[in-house]
Motif scaffolding. Sequence first.
Motif, PDB file in Angstrom:
ATOM      1  N   SER A 145       0.843  -1.204   0.000  1.00  0.00           N
ATOM      2  CA  SER A 145       0.000   0.000   0.000  1.00  0.00           C
ATOM      3  C   SER A 145       0.873   1.246   0.000  1.00  0.00           C
ATOM      4  O   SER A 145       1.908   1.285   0.661  1.00  0.00           O
ATOM      5  CB  SER A 145      -0.892   0.026   1.241  1.00  0.00           C
ATOM      6  OG  SER A 145      -1.831  -1.006   1.172  1.00  0.00           O
ATOM      7  N   ILE A 146       0.417   2.255  -0.719  1.00  0.00           N
ATOM      8  CA  ILE A 146       1.109   3.543  -0.741  1.00  0.00           C
ATOM      9  C   ILE A 146       0.257   4.507   0.087  1.00  0.00           C
ATOM     10  O   ILE A 146      -0.930   4.668  -0.173  1.00  0.00           O
ATOM     11  CB  ILE A 146       1.261   4.083  -2.185  1.00  0.00           C
ATOM     12  CG1 ILE A 146       1.982   3.075  -3.089  1.00  0.00           C
ATOM     13  CG2 ILE A 146       1.952   5.443  -2.196  1.00  0.00           C
ATOM     14  CD1 ILE A 146       3.392   2.749  -2.685  1.00  0.00           C
ATOM     15  N   SER A 147       0.879   5.143   1.074  1.00  0.00           N
ATOM     16  CA  SER A 147       0.112   6.038   1.937  1.00  0.00           C
ATOM     17  C   SER A 147       0.478   7.516   1.760  1.00  0.00           C
ATOM     18  O   SER A 147      -0.278   8.391   2.165  1.00  0.00           O
ATOM     19  CB  SER A 147       0.319   5.659   3.407  1.00  0.00           C
ATOM     20  OG  SER A 147       1.694   5.755   3.741  1.00  0.00           O
ATOM     21  N   GLU A 148       1.629   7.751   1.132  1.00  0.00           N
ATOM     22  CA  GLU A 148       2.064   9.132   0.968  1.00  0.00           C
ATOM     23  C   GLU A 148       2.934   9.265  -0.275  1.00  0.00           C
ATOM     24  O   GLU A 148       3.704   8.373  -0.600  1.00  0.00           O
ATOM     25  CB  GLU A 148       2.873   9.550   2.207  1.00  0.00           C
ATOM     26  CG  GLU A 148       3.120  11.011   2.329  1.00  0.00           C
ATOM     27  CD  GLU A 148       3.765  11.370   3.672  1.00  0.00           C
ATOM     28  OE1 GLU A 148       4.698  12.194   3.651  1.00  0.00           O
ATOM     29  OE2 GLU A 148       3.341  10.826   4.710  1.00  0.00           O
ATOM     30  N   ILE A 149       2.787  10.396  -0.963  1.00  0.00           N
ATOM     31  CA  ILE A 149       3.611  10.703  -2.134  1.00  0.00           C
ATOM     32  C   ILE A 149       4.052  12.150  -1.968  1.00  0.00           C
ATOM     33  O   ILE A 149       3.227  13.018  -1.665  1.00  0.00           O
ATOM     34  CB  ILE A 149       2.813  10.554  -3.454  1.00  0.00           C
ATOM     35  CG1 ILE A 149       2.232   9.145  -3.581  1.00  0.00           C
ATOM     36  CG2 ILE A 149       3.688  10.896  -4.657  1.00  0.00           C
ATOM     37  CD1 ILE A 149       1.246   8.987  -4.731  1.00  0.00           C
ATOM     38  N   TYR A 150       5.345  12.418  -2.154  1.00  0.00           N
ATOM     39  CA  TYR A 150       5.780  13.806  -2.046  1.00  0.00           C
ATOM     40  C   TYR A 150       6.979  14.070  -2.945  1.00  0.00           C
ATOM     41  O   TYR A 150       7.706  13.160  -3.336  1.00  0.00           O
ATOM     42  CB  TYR A 150       6.103  14.182  -0.587  1.00  0.00           C
ATOM     43  CG  TYR A 150       7.169  13.335   0.065  1.00  0.00           C
ATOM     44  CD1 TYR A 150       8.508  13.705   0.012  1.00  0.00           C
ATOM     45  CD2 TYR A 150       6.835  12.164   0.740  1.00  0.00           C
ATOM     46  CE1 TYR A 150       9.485  12.930   0.625  1.00  0.00           C
ATOM     47  CE2 TYR A 150       7.800  11.390   1.350  1.00  0.00           C
ATOM     48  CZ  TYR A 150       9.130  11.774   1.293  1.00  0.00           C
ATOM     49  OH  TYR A 150      10.089  11.000   1.888  1.00  0.00           O
ATOM     50  N   THR A 151       7.135  15.334  -3.280  1.00  0.00           N
ATOM     51  CA  THR A 151       8.279  15.785  -4.066  1.00  0.00           C
ATOM     52  C   THR A 151       9.059  16.771  -3.208  1.00  0.00           C
ATOM     53  O   THR A 151       8.492  17.744  -2.717  1.00  0.00           O
ATOM     54  CB  THR A 151       7.858  16.462  -5.384  1.00  0.00           C
ATOM     55  OG1 THR A 151       6.967  17.524  -5.086  1.00  0.00           O
ATOM     56  CG2 THR A 151       7.194  15.495  -6.334  1.00  0.00           C
ATOM     57  N   GLU A 152      10.324  16.486  -2.989  1.00  0.00           N
ATOM     58  CA  GLU A 152      11.180  17.416  -2.242  1.00  0.00           C
ATOM     59  C   GLU A 152      11.970  18.270  -3.217  1.00  0.00           C
ATOM     60  O   GLU A 152      12.221  19.426  -2.976  1.00  0.00           O
ATOM     61  CB  GLU A 152      12.118  16.659  -1.310  1.00  0.00           C
ATOM     62  CG  GLU A 152      11.401  16.077  -0.115  1.00  0.00           C
ATOM     63  CD  GLU A 152      12.357  15.419   0.864  1.00  0.00           C
ATOM     64  OE1 GLU A 152      13.569  15.672   0.809  1.00  0.00           O
ATOM     65  OE2 GLU A 152      11.861  14.633   1.675  1.00  0.00           O
ATOM     66  N   GLU A 153      12.345  17.662  -4.292  1.00  0.00           N
ATOM     67  CA  GLU A 153      13.061  18.364  -5.350  1.00  0.00           C
ATOM     68  C   GLU A 153      12.190  18.224  -6.596  1.00  0.00           C
ATOM     69  O   GLU A 153      11.403  17.304  -6.704  1.00  0.00           O
ATOM     70  CB  GLU A 153      14.416  17.702  -5.601  1.00  0.00           C
ATOM     71  CG  GLU A 153      15.279  17.574  -4.374  1.00  0.00           C
ATOM     72  CD  GLU A 153      16.435  16.603  -4.604  1.00  0.00           C
ATOM     73  OE1 GLU A 153      16.861  16.426  -5.760  1.00  0.00           O
ATOM     74  OE2 GLU A 153      16.883  16.015  -3.618  1.00  0.00           O
ATOM     75  N   LYS A 154      12.348  19.107  -7.545  1.00  0.00           N
ATOM     76  CA  LYS A 154      11.504  19.054  -8.735  1.00  0.00           C
ATOM     77  C   LYS A 154      11.720  17.793  -9.569  1.00  0.00           C
ATOM     78  O   LYS A 154      10.832  17.356 -10.259  1.00  0.00           O
ATOM     79  CB  LYS A 154      11.733  20.290  -9.611  1.00  0.00           C
ATOM     80  CG  LYS A 154      11.180  21.539  -8.999  1.00  0.00           C
ATOM     81  CD  LYS A 154      10.856  22.548 -10.062  1.00  0.00           C
ATOM     82  CE  LYS A 154      10.229  23.760  -9.436  1.00  0.00           C
ATOM     83  NZ  LYS A 154       8.854  23.913  -9.745  1.00  0.00           N
ATOM     84  N   GLU A 155      12.897  17.186  -9.482  1.00  0.00           N
ATOM     85  CA  GLU A 155      13.202  16.026 -10.315  1.00  0.00           C
ATOM     86  C   GLU A 155      12.899  14.688  -9.665  1.00  0.00           C
ATOM     87  O   GLU A 155      12.983  13.658 -10.311  1.00  0.00           O
ATOM     88  CB  GLU A 155      14.681  16.037 -10.732  1.00  0.00           C
ATOM     89  CG  GLU A 155      15.072  17.171 -11.636  1.00  0.00           C
ATOM     90  CD  GLU A 155      15.463  18.422 -10.860  1.00  0.00           C
ATOM     91  OE1 GLU A 155      15.998  18.299  -9.754  1.00  0.00           O
ATOM     92  OE2 GLU A 155      15.217  19.526 -11.368  1.00  0.00           O
ATOM     93  N   LYS A 156      12.588  14.660  -8.367  1.00  0.00           N
ATOM     94  CA  LYS A 156      12.392  13.386  -7.663  1.00  0.00           C
ATOM     95  C   LYS A 156      11.044  13.339  -6.954  1.00  0.00           C
ATOM     96  O   LYS A 156      10.588  14.334  -6.411  1.00  0.00           O
ATOM     97  CB  LYS A 156      13.508  13.167  -6.649  1.00  0.00           C
ATOM     98  CG  LYS A 156      14.873  13.044  -7.315  1.00  0.00           C
ATOM     99  CD  LYS A 156      15.935  12.672  -6.323  1.00  0.00           C
ATOM    100  CE  LYS A 156      17.290  12.745  -6.971  1.00  0.00           C
ATOM    101  NZ  LYS A 156      17.883  11.518  -7.288  1.00  0.00           N
ATOM    102  N   ILE A 157      10.456  12.147  -6.964  1.00  0.00           N
ATOM    103  CA  ILE A 157       9.184  11.925  -6.287  1.00  0.00           C
ATOM    104  C   ILE A 157       9.332  10.671  -5.415  1.00  0.00           C
ATOM    105  O   ILE A 157       9.912   9.680  -5.839  1.00  0.00           O
ATOM    106  CB  ILE A 157       8.016  11.798  -7.299  1.00  0.00           C
ATOM    107  CG1 ILE A 157       6.674  11.734  -6.589  1.00  0.00           C
ATOM    108  CG2 ILE A 157       8.214  10.623  -8.250  1.00  0.00           C
ATOM    109  CD1 ILE A 157       5.482  11.977  -7.513  1.00  0.00           C
TER     110      ILE A 157
END
Length: 168
Positions: free
Chosen positions: A106-118
């Motif tokens: 299960s995926i509970s969170e998705i975030y981008t810290e830098e514009k090129e990485k998720i």
Amino acid sequence: MGLVTEEVRAKAEKYTGDEICREKTKVFLKEISMPNGLLPLKDIEEVGYDRESGVVWLKQKQSITHKFEKIDKLVSYGTEVTAVVQTGKIKKLTGVKAKELLIWVSISEIYTEEKEKITFKSPTTLSRTFPVSAFIVPEEVEPAKEEPVKEKSSEATEAKGVVAVKEV
């Protein structure tokens, strides 16, 4: 749908019908600075978004499995996907699983810290980071915009040809 209470539904923007729902999904992903191909759902029946609380929900006729070719990953989307969103972050995500080796996580969170990485995080805090480019789908609108320009160019060429004939 624990996040989607009657109060949230009453305040939210709601859309029904596959075509408008797909469009609104892309708009809201862009609004929160997420790649447009992150939610490749099909036969969407309803999309809702309460901007005040950040609660989003999507309902589709049947669950689907999508392969993100650039990273060779299978992701399963249930008939109902819910989340709380903010710029650069999707949290309290339900209805999404990714295949890791032989198991579905299960995926509970998705975030981008830098514009090129998720980064995708599971409830057990395991996470995987990928290039954002793996989740970007080229916009289909671009070729449609080019066609009228080509027509105008050919009209202009024809007009020049006519002018040239008149001058001779």
